[in-house]
Motif scaffolding. Structure first.
Motif, PDB file in Angstrom:
ATOM      1  N   LYS A   1      -8.409  20.686  -1.617  1.00  0.00           N
ATOM      2  CA  LYS A   1      -8.248  20.989  -0.197  1.00  0.00           C
ATOM      3  C   LYS A   1      -8.891  19.933   0.696  1.00  0.00           C
ATOM      4  CE  LYS A   1      -6.193  25.037  -0.599  1.00  0.00           C
ATOM      5  NZ  LYS A   1      -4.814  25.271  -0.081  1.00  0.00           N
ATOM      6  N   SER A   2     -10.024  19.385   0.251  1.00  0.00           N
ATOM      7  CA  SER A   2     -10.812  18.521   1.131  1.00  0.00           C
ATOM      8  C   SER A   2     -10.543  17.027   0.956  1.00  0.00           C
ATOM      9  CB  SER A   2     -12.305  18.779   0.915  1.00  0.00           C
ATOM     10  OG  SER A   2     -12.685  18.471  -0.418  1.00  0.00           O
ATOM     11  N   LEU A   3     -10.058  16.617  -0.200  1.00  0.00           N
ATOM     12  CA  LEU A   3      -9.859  15.188  -0.427  1.00  0.00           C
ATOM     13  C   LEU A   3      -8.709  14.609   0.395  1.00  0.00           C
ATOM     14  CD1 LEU A   3     -10.413  14.653  -4.268  1.00  0.00           C
ATOM     15  CD2 LEU A   3     -11.898  13.992  -2.382  1.00  0.00           C
ATOM     16  N   GLY A   4      -7.816  15.483   0.847  1.00  0.00           N
ATOM     17  CA  GLY A   4      -6.676  14.996   1.621  1.00  0.00           C
ATOM     18  C   GLY A   4      -7.095  14.186   2.833  1.00  0.00           C
ATOM     19  N   PHE A   5      -8.058  14.709   3.585  1.00  0.00           N
ATOM     20  CA  PHE A   5      -8.516  14.003   4.786  1.00  0.00           C
ATOM     21  C   PHE A   5      -9.099  12.642   4.419  1.00  0.00           C
ATOM     22  CE2 PHE A   5     -12.070  12.891   7.591  1.00  0.00           C
ATOM     23  CZ  PHE A   5     -11.398  12.799   8.813  1.00  0.00           C
ATOM     24  N   LEU A   6      -9.916  12.612   3.354  1.00  0.00           N
ATOM     25  CA  LEU A   6     -10.535  11.355   2.942  1.00  0.00           C
ATOM     26  C   LEU A   6      -9.492  10.335   2.525  1.00  0.00           C
ATOM     27  CD1 LEU A   6     -12.984   9.617   2.143  1.00  0.00           C
ATOM     28  CD2 LEU A   6     -12.943  10.755  -0.086  1.00  0.00           C
ATOM     29  N   PHE A   7      -8.505  10.756   1.741  1.00  0.00           N
ATOM     30  CA  PHE A   7      -7.494   9.829   1.244  1.00  0.00           C
ATOM     31  C   PHE A   7      -6.665   9.240   2.390  1.00  0.00           C
ATOM     32  CE2 PHE A   7      -6.903   9.916  -3.497  1.00  0.00           C
ATOM     33  CZ  PHE A   7      -8.149  10.487  -3.768  1.00  0.00           C
ATOM     34  N   VAL A   8      -6.272  10.104   3.315  1.00  0.00           N
ATOM     35  CA  VAL A   8      -5.490   9.619   4.453  1.00  0.00           C
ATOM     36  C   VAL A   8      -6.336   8.703   5.320  1.00  0.00           C
ATOM     37  CG1 VAL A   8      -4.282  10.323   6.557  1.00  0.00           C
ATOM     38  CG2 VAL A   8      -3.966  11.625   4.440  1.00  0.00           C
ATOM     39  N   ARG A   9      -7.591   9.093   5.537  1.00  0.00           N
ATOM     40  CA  ARG A   9      -8.488   8.292   6.356  1.00  0.00           C
ATOM     41  C   ARG A   9      -8.695   6.900   5.772  1.00  0.00           C
ATOM     42  NH1 ARG A   9     -11.063   8.895  11.480  1.00  0.00           N
ATOM     43  NH2 ARG A   9     -12.993   7.704  11.468  1.00  0.00           N
ATOM     44  N   MET A  10      -8.815   6.824   4.439  1.00  0.00           N
ATOM     45  CA  MET A  10      -9.063   5.550   3.773  1.00  0.00           C
ATOM     46  C   MET A  10      -7.773   4.780   3.486  1.00  0.00           C
ATOM     47  SD  MET A  10     -12.330   5.416   3.597  1.00  0.00           S
ATOM     48  CE  MET A  10     -12.523   4.014   2.504  1.00  0.00           C
ATOM     49  N   GLY A  11      -6.654   5.408   3.744  1.00  0.00           N
ATOM     50  CA  GLY A  11      -5.386   4.740   3.475  1.00  0.00           C
ATOM     51  C   GLY A  11      -5.005   4.736   2.008  1.00  0.00           C
ATOM     52  N   TRP A  12      -5.540   5.681   1.244  1.00  0.00           N
ATOM     53  CA  TRP A  12      -5.238   5.761  -0.186  1.00  0.00           C
ATOM     54  C   TRP A  12      -3.958   6.567  -0.387  1.00  0.00           C
ATOM     55  CZ3 TRP A  12     -10.938   7.389  -1.444  1.00  0.00           C
ATOM     56  CH2 TRP A  12     -11.756   6.254  -1.317  1.00  0.00           C
ATOM     57  N   VAL A  13      -2.881   6.062   0.119  1.00  0.00           N
ATOM     58  CA  VAL A  13      -1.589   6.719   0.001  1.00  0.00           C
ATOM     59  C   VAL A  13      -0.588   5.728  -0.569  1.00  0.00           C
ATOM     60  CG1 VAL A  13      -2.037   8.305   1.918  1.00  0.00           C
ATOM     61  CG2 VAL A  13      -0.952   6.094   2.360  1.00  0.00           C
ATOM     62  N   ALA A  14       0.490   6.265  -1.101  1.00  0.00           N
ATOM     63  CA  ALA A  14       1.551   5.426  -1.669  1.00  0.00           C
ATOM     64  C   ALA A  14       2.849   6.209  -1.624  1.00  0.00           C
ATOM     65  CB  ALA A  14       1.212   5.035  -3.109  1.00  0.00           C
ATOM     66  N   PRO A  15       3.982   5.528  -1.593  1.00  0.00           N
ATOM     67  CA  PRO A  15       5.264   6.248  -1.577  1.00  0.00           C
ATOM     68  C   PRO A  15       5.548   6.906  -2.917  1.00  0.00           C
ATOM     69  CG  PRO A  15       5.617   3.874  -1.705  1.00  0.00           C
ATOM     70  CD  PRO A  15       4.158   4.071  -1.472  1.00  0.00           C
ATOM     71  N   ASN A  16       5.996   8.144  -2.871  1.00  0.00           N
ATOM     72  CA  ASN A  16       6.368   8.820  -4.110  1.00  0.00           C
ATOM     73  C   ASN A  16       7.826   8.518  -4.428  1.00  0.00           C
ATOM     74  OD1 ASN A  16       7.804  10.352  -2.285  1.00  0.00           O
ATOM     75  ND2 ASN A  16       6.874  12.301  -2.832  1.00  0.00           N
ATOM     76  N   TYR A  17       8.418   9.261  -5.352  1.00  0.00           N
ATOM     77  CA  TYR A  17       9.777   8.959  -5.793  1.00  0.00           C
ATOM     78  C   TYR A  17      10.803   9.169  -4.697  1.00  0.00           C
ATOM     79  CZ  TYR A  17      10.895  13.943  -6.203  1.00  0.00           C
ATOM     80  OH  TYR A  17      11.148  15.273  -5.937  1.00  0.00           O
ATOM     81  N   GLN A  18      10.448   9.923  -3.643  1.00  0.00           N
ATOM     82  CA  GLN A  18      11.349  10.148  -2.525  1.00  0.00           C
ATOM     83  C   GLN A  18      11.064   9.216  -1.349  1.00  0.00           C
ATOM     84  OE1 GLN A  18      10.663  14.403  -1.952  1.00  0.00           O
ATOM     85  NE2 GLN A  18      12.675  14.829  -2.823  1.00  0.00           N
ATOM     86  N   GLY A  19      10.047   8.355  -1.513  1.00  0.00           N
ATOM     87  CA  GLY A  19       9.697   7.427  -0.457  1.00  0.00           C
ATOM     88  C   GLY A  19       8.704   7.958   0.546  1.00  0.00           C
ATOM     89  N   ASP A  20       8.204   9.195   0.333  1.00  0.00           N
ATOM     90  CA  ASP A  20       7.225   9.772   1.248  1.00  0.00           C
ATOM     91  C   ASP A  20       5.827   9.264   0.890  1.00  0.00           C
ATOM     92  OD1 ASP A  20       9.239  11.303   2.441  1.00  0.00           O
ATOM     93  OD2 ASP A  20       9.008  12.886   0.926  1.00  0.00           O
ATOM     94  N   ALA A  21       5.067   8.863   1.893  1.00  0.00           N
ATOM     95  CA  ALA A  21       3.704   8.390   1.673  1.00  0.00           C
ATOM     96  C   ALA A  21       2.773   9.587   1.510  1.00  0.00           C
ATOM     97  CB  ALA A  21       3.248   7.521   2.848  1.00  0.00           C
ATOM     98  N   ILE A  22       2.203   9.736   0.328  1.00  0.00           N
ATOM     99  CA  ILE A  22       1.295  10.841   0.050  1.00  0.00           C
ATOM    100  C   ILE A  22       0.059  10.294  -0.665  1.00  0.00           C
ATOM    101  CG2 ILE A  22       3.176  12.515  -0.110  1.00  0.00           C
ATOM    102  CD1 ILE A  22       2.948  12.393  -3.133  1.00  0.00           C
ATOM    103  N   PRO A  23      -1.055  11.050  -0.652  1.00  0.00           N
ATOM    104  CA  PRO A  23      -2.277  10.587  -1.315  1.00  0.00           C
ATOM    105  C   PRO A  23      -2.042  10.263  -2.785  1.00  0.00           C
ATOM    106  CG  PRO A  23      -2.755  12.457   0.091  1.00  0.00           C
ATOM    107  CD  PRO A  23      -1.262  12.317   0.064  1.00  0.00           C
ATOM    108  N   LEU A  24      -2.559   9.123  -3.226  1.00  0.00           N
ATOM    109  CA  LEU A  24      -2.431   8.685  -4.615  1.00  0.00           C
ATOM    110  C   LEU A  24      -3.809   8.618  -5.256  1.00  0.00           C
ATOM    111  CD1 LEU A  24      -0.923   7.397  -7.035  1.00  0.00           C
ATOM    112  CD2 LEU A  24      -1.295   5.177  -5.932  1.00  0.00           C
TER     113      LEU A  24
END
Length: 265
Positions: A20-43
């Motif tokens: 529940k809580s890591l989502g904010f940290l990942f988005v804040r730090m830019g730790w996201v990547a496109p998934n198989y549908q091209g959506d940028a989500i936390p990686l």
């Protein structure tokens, strides 16, 4: 029994709070990547598993010899998630870069770390040279097997559950390993909603760790002949995946396609 329940409850709370809580940290730090549908989500959401493993090691101090290498494997995956070259696919791609350019990729470094950790864990309990080899291969290939599956929502977790099913179905999970079995099962169930709904990707951070622990449970639960059969199957699967897309194979098989899509939103 009360100690086991406290440990499992702690793992549930830590995993749930982490997801529940890591989502904010990942988005804040830019730790996201496109998934198989091209959506940028936390990686790299699998980071929550090694956080949960700290609690497990606290409750089960004797497990440090396994938890420690598993966390190292996860950190190697974290490095690959953060600075790895996504265009490098499979072992052949990483070995190709080493051969052509003389450069060690993060993926190649991860292979070396996983192999070293697998050898270390296998060395602690082996009886004969063949048993050491099969245990080491099962740990290393198990770690990469789950990573191969982590390209669609929920697929990696289903792979872990498959390994757990092998242990309990055709193996014998002793009382000493049952706590890890249940703990791993609970943590993956907690992570399932975010993974199945494509809100986050476990990444190498989580996939390699889960595969390593699943392989460890297979090492201590399966008979020698079954372990060799599983290792042979994993080797064939890895060689096949170097040339053919596993996703394409799954989509062409009605049963595998149904299992793959089960629970996916």
């Amino acid at each position: 029994m009360s100690e086991l329940l406290i440990m499992l409850a702690g793992g549930w709370v830590i995993s749930l709070a982490g997801m529940k809580s890591l989502g904010f940290l990942f988005v804040r730090m830019g730790w996201v990547a496109p998934n198989y549908q091209g959506d940028a989500i936390p990686l790299g959401y699998g980071l929550v598993f090694w956080i949960a493993l700290v609690w497990f090691a606290f409750c089960e101090p004797a497990s440090v010899w396994l938890v420690g290498p598993a966390i190292i494997v996860s950190l190697a995956g974290w490095l690959d998630d953060r600075i790895g070259q996504s265009r490098m696919k499979g072992l052949r791609g990483h070995f190709g870069v080493l051969w052509r350019e003389g450069r060690i990729t993060t993926g190649m470094l991860k292979v070396w770390i996983i192999g070293s950790c697998a050898a270390g864990v296998a060395f602690l309990t082996f009886d004969t040279v063949p048993s050491f080899i099969v245990d080491m291969l099962l740990l290393a290939l198990g770690a990469n097997f789950i990573n191969l599956l982590d390209v669609r929502p929920g697929r990696a977790l289903k792979g872990v559950w498959f390994l757990l099913l092998l242990c309990i179905g055709i193996g014998s999970v002793s009382d000493a390993e049952m706590s890890l079995f249940l703990y791993l099962l609970i943590c993956t169930i907690v992570a399932a909603p975010s993974d199945f709904s494509a809100r986050a990707m476990l990444g190498d951070t989580g996939a390699n760790l889960l595969g390593f622990l699943g392989g460890a449970l297979c090492v201590y639960s399966l008979s020698p002949i079954v372990k060799w059969l599983v290792v042979a199957w994993l080797i064939v699967l890895h060689l096949y995946a170097e040339r053919v897309s596993l996703t394409a194979v799954i989509e062409q098989n009605a049963l595998l396609r149904r299992i793959d899509r089960w629970g996916r939103q």
